[in-house]
Design a protein around this motif. Structure first.
Motif, PDB file in Angstrom:
ATOM      1  N   GLY A   1       0.839  -1.181   0.000  1.00 30.04           N
ATOM      2  CA  GLY A   1       0.000   0.000   0.000  1.00 30.04           C
ATOM      3  C   GLY A   1       0.869   1.223   0.000  1.00 30.04           C
ATOM      4  O   GLY A   1       1.581   1.491  -0.981  1.00 30.04           O
TER       5      GLY A   1
ATOM      6  N   ASP B   1       0.093  -1.903  -6.465  1.00 28.06           N
ATOM      7  CA  ASP B   1      -1.168  -2.503  -6.053  1.00 28.06           C
ATOM      8  C   ASP B   1      -0.852  -3.398  -4.868  1.00 28.06           C
ATOM      9  O   ASP B   1       0.271  -3.394  -4.355  1.00 28.06           O
ATOM     10  N   SER B   2      -1.792  -4.178  -4.409  1.00 28.00           N
ATOM     11  CA  SER B   2      -1.593  -4.926  -3.172  1.00 28.00           C
ATOM     12  C   SER B   2      -0.554  -6.030  -3.310  1.00 28.00           C
ATOM     13  O   SER B   2      -0.013  -6.501  -2.309  1.00 28.00           O
ATOM     14  N   LYS B   3      -0.222  -6.452  -4.552  1.00 30.33           N
ATOM     15  CA  LYS B   3       0.677  -7.593  -4.744  1.00 30.33           C
ATOM     16  C   LYS B   3       1.998  -7.233  -5.407  1.00 30.33           C
ATOM     17  O   LYS B   3       2.889  -8.096  -5.478  1.00 30.33           O
TER      18      LYS B   3
END
Length: 289
Positions: free
Chosen positions: A28, A45-47
């Motif tokens: 994040g 992004d989150s990954k």
């Protein structure tokens, strides 16, 4: 909580400036440090985090993803030395492309190493850190020389050192071989006519399956060389700018046993001439009389 798994690619030039992707989970509002140096995050992004690798010193460094409150998570990234091109064989290639080049130097590693020809790059087969091989691309008729060097990545402007001039030649062809026959022992002086011949220290003739022999360029249309000994009969004669690339015109030369005279019958005749004689020996078939 963020989790760091790996970074791809896991190695790159020490000069930095290229893109890498950090994979994990829970990303994040995080920052990415490489060897303690902050990298620019271009997407997140989150990954995964897309980052621009900063410059650094050659060697392994820690890659850290740092959040405002979360602890740091690290993996390893390797900064590599720039490839250095020291020598190249051959130094001439056909404009049509396809000449196989051997580049020797330093720091040639991994599948990221490529060969640059001016502004164009092609894939390289890296044999060792000191040897890479690549195939010269075709060039336009106006390009008589290009600078060749090993680089890392798709861009010919990638950080690298060295660079050697490759002379580009028009397509060479063989049209006639004179004489077209000679003894198995070799030693026949050949005159090979054709087109686009050019003086070169690496010019050779290939006669059959024996090792190439030195050739001399007499003009743009004529090359001379001497046949080596051979155990064959009819063989192909080709001209090459080095020991790796030859014409493919399939002009032939016929080897035959040396002519040896064993006896002449009768052994005398009149001074007026006209005496019919028989010459006996070996290797006379097909020879002029």
């Amino acid at each position: 909580e963020a989790q760091l798994q790996h970074i791809l690619p896991a190695a790159g030039m020490y000069s930095g400036g290229h893109l890498a992707t950090v994979y994990g989970a829970g990303f994040g509002n995080h920052r990415c440090l490489m060897g303690g140096m902050s990298s620019t995050v271009t997407a997140v992004d989150s990954k995964q985090l897309a980052v621009v690798v900063p410059g650094g010193a050659a060697g392994m460094v820690a890659v850290e993803v740092v959040g405002s409150t979360a602890p740091a998570f690290t993996v390893q990234y390797e900064y590599k030395e720039a490839p250095e091109t020291i020598s190249m064989i051959p130094r001439e290639a056909m404009m049509s492309g396809g000449t196989l080049l051997r580049l020797t130097g330093k720091h040639m590693v991994g599948t990221a190493t490529r060969c640059s020809f001016g502004e164009e790059t092609v894939a390289a087969h890296v044999v060792s850190t000191a040897l890479a091989m690549c195939e010269a691309p075709g060039v336009s008729a106006t390009e008589t020389a290009v600078v060749v060097k090993a680089v890392v990545g798709e861009l010919a402007t990638a950080s690298s050192t060295g660079g050697l001039q490759l002379t580009m030649r028009s397509e060479v062809s063989v049209e006639q071989v004179t004489p077209d026959n000679g003894p198995l022992e070799g030693g026949t002086s050949l005159s090979i006519s054709g087109s686009a011949f050019a003086a070169s220290e690496t010019m050779v003739c290939r006669v059959g399956t024996t090792a190439p022999v030195a050739a001399r360029c007499e003009s743009v249309h004529m090359v001379t060389c001497t046949t080596p000994a051979h155990s064959g009969t009819e063989v192909e004669v080709e001209v090459g700018m080095g020991a790796w690339e030859f014409t493919n015109n399939r002009m032939t030369f016929k080897y035959s046993s040396s002519t040896k005279v064993h006896a002449v019958v009768p052994t005398m005749g009149t001074t007026a001439g006209g005496t019919m004689v028989t010459v006996m020996g070996v290797g006379m078939e097909g020879q002029p009389t």
